[in-house]
Write a protein that holds these residues in place. Structure first.
Motif, PDB file in Angstrom:
ATOM      1  N   ASN A  27       0.853  -1.195   0.000  1.00 62.71           N
ATOM      2  CA  ASN A  27       0.000   0.000   0.000  1.00 62.71           C
ATOM      3  C   ASN A  27       0.887   1.243   0.000  1.00 62.71           C
ATOM      4  O   ASN A  27       1.287   1.731   1.059  1.00 62.71           O
ATOM      5  CB  ASN A  27      -0.924   0.019   1.227  1.00 62.71           C
ATOM      6  N   SER A  29       0.356   4.281  -0.222  1.00 56.50           N
ATOM      7  CA  SER A  29      -0.118   5.462   0.524  1.00 56.50           C
ATOM      8  C   SER A  29       0.357   5.443   1.979  1.00 56.50           C
ATOM      9  O   SER A  29       0.313   6.465   2.670  1.00 56.50           O
ATOM     10  CB  SER A  29      -1.647   5.552   0.464  1.00 56.50           C
ATOM     11  N   LEU A  30       0.824   4.282   2.460  1.00 59.94           N
ATOM     12  CA  LEU A  30       1.319   4.201   3.840  1.00 59.94           C
ATOM     13  C   LEU A  30       2.569   5.049   4.039  1.00 59.94           C
ATOM     14  O   LEU A  30       2.812   5.569   5.128  1.00 59.94           O
ATOM     15  CB  LEU A  30       1.618   2.732   4.195  1.00 59.94           C
ATOM     16  N   GLN A  50      -5.903   8.146  10.050  1.00 62.27           N
ATOM     17  CA  GLN A  50      -5.594   7.843   8.645  1.00 62.27           C
ATOM     18  C   GLN A  50      -4.356   6.959   8.524  1.00 62.27           C
ATOM     19  O   GLN A  50      -4.247   6.129   7.606  1.00 62.27           O
ATOM     20  CB  GLN A  50      -5.406   9.142   7.845  1.00 62.27           C
ATOM     21  N   ALA A  54      -4.279   3.270   6.865  1.00 64.87           N
ATOM     22  CA  ALA A  54      -3.329   2.931   5.793  1.00 64.87           C
ATOM     23  C   ALA A  54      -2.524   1.688   6.157  1.00 64.87           C
ATOM     24  O   ALA A  54      -2.223   0.848   5.299  1.00 64.87           O
ATOM     25  CB  ALA A  54      -2.394   4.119   5.532  1.00 64.87           C
ATOM     26  N   LYS A  57      -4.782  -1.356   5.648  1.00 68.43           N
ATOM     27  CA  LYS A  57      -4.905  -1.646   4.214  1.00 68.43           C
ATOM     28  C   LYS A  57      -3.678  -2.414   3.729  1.00 68.43           C
ATOM     29  O   LYS A  57      -3.783  -3.385   2.977  1.00 68.43           O
ATOM     30  CB  LYS A  57      -5.068  -0.319   3.462  1.00 68.43           C
TER      31      LYS A  57
END
Length: 311
Positions: A27, A29-30, A50, A54, A57
């Motif tokens: 992921n 976006s982490l 958030q 993340a 996910k």
């Protein structure tokens, strides 16, 4: 990076520190949420919702093959290692009456599956079990269905049912002539909004953060609190479970507070449970447990296993 997590089940995939590089591949976006701790080691800000989302996910993609996972803002972001632990211990419960073999063919009811659908995702990947998830909240149901639909193969393994009666837990969900090998539940454990806020503040202090009204794992009202807290919720489930004594092998529920156990044991005795067990779990400093009960005696449980757990 996370410290070693003592106490997790031997089959739990999360004993080691998080490999943040590998998780960022799962992921990307982490990466935006990685920070340095006071020792200069890479970690994430566990007080930032958030960031926790993340991380989840990434964990679900990397370890459990869940390529698509998202939840609406404000819904509960569950800690994956602890949720996996419940399922591994539940597998041991089912193996006990099956000559030590974890059943490959098991049907499990997840009471209050939530927007995150976490137990079916992990349980199907780890054991190939089939799940029915119940949910009272329309937005959570929509979110869980979107996760199931977005991941190939899940729609054959996981079905969702809406609980139409806000005063019921099992009634209306378990249909006539259906059988479940186990139920699982993460009940709302607070008894008021004030209790939720106090718990969130305590958690943030433990993380060394400023106290604010943001719960770091999120959560809607029905996910976090109910009148009477978890004792009232589980006691209601115990009473309802009597109706389905011949349709479910093992009923189970998480219990967040050990001092709630005596009252729950009394309720189980009154309900006529034949066997009651407690399974202790630990994740680092956090202690938790679940209770499990059945209305079937040993002979009936063996017969159940012989007829249901083939293959």
């Amino acid at each position: 990076m996370n410290a070693q997590k003592p106490g997790l089940h031997p089959r739990n995939r999360h004993h080691s520190r998080y490999d943040l590089d590998a998780l960022c591949v799962a992921n990307p976006s982490l990466r935006a949420f990685i920070i340095a701790n006071p020792k200069g080691e890479a970690t994430i800000d566990f007080a930032e919702p958030q960031a926790v989302k993340a991380l989840n996910k990434a964990l679900l993609a990397h370890f459990y093959g869940v390529r698509e996972w998202d939840i609406p803002e404000g819904f509960l972001t569950p800690p994956v290692p602890g949720r996996a632990d419940y399922l591994h211990h539940l597998a041991d419960v089912l193996a006990e009456g099956n000559e030590g073999q974890i059943p490959e063919q098991a049907s499990v009811l997840d009471v209050g599956t939530g927007a995150n659908c976490i137990y079916p995702l992990i349980g199907h990947h780890e054991y190939g079990w089939r799940f029915t998830g119940s949910e009272i909240n329309d937005a959570a149901l929509t979110s869980a269905q979107a996760i199931i639909s977005a991941n190939p193969g899940l729609s054959r393994a996981v079905r969702l049912r809406r609980q139409k009666d806000p005063s019921a837990i099992l009634a209306g969900i378990i249909h006539k002539n259906e059988q479940y090998d186990a139920t699982l539940c993460n009940p709302p454990f607070h008894d008021s909004v004030q209790s939720v806020q106090a718990g969130s503040e305590r958690k943030r202090r433990n993380l060394g953060q400023d106290v604010s009204d943001v719960a770091n794992f999120g959560g809607q009202q029905q996910e976090l609190w109910c009148e009477g807290g978890e004792v009232a919720f589980i006691c209601k489930m115990i009473v309802e479970s009597q109706q389905f004594a011949r349709q479910v092998l093992w009923f189970t529920s998480l219990v967040s507070r050990g001092d709630n156990l005596p009252e729950l044991y009394r309720a189980l005795t009154q309900a006529g449970a034949v066997k009651v067990m407690k399974k202790e779990m630990a994740q680092g400093q956090k202690q938790s447990r679940f209770i499990t009960w059945t209305f079937l005696d040993e002979t009936q449980r063996k017969r159940w296993a012989q007829s249901r757990f083939k293959g």
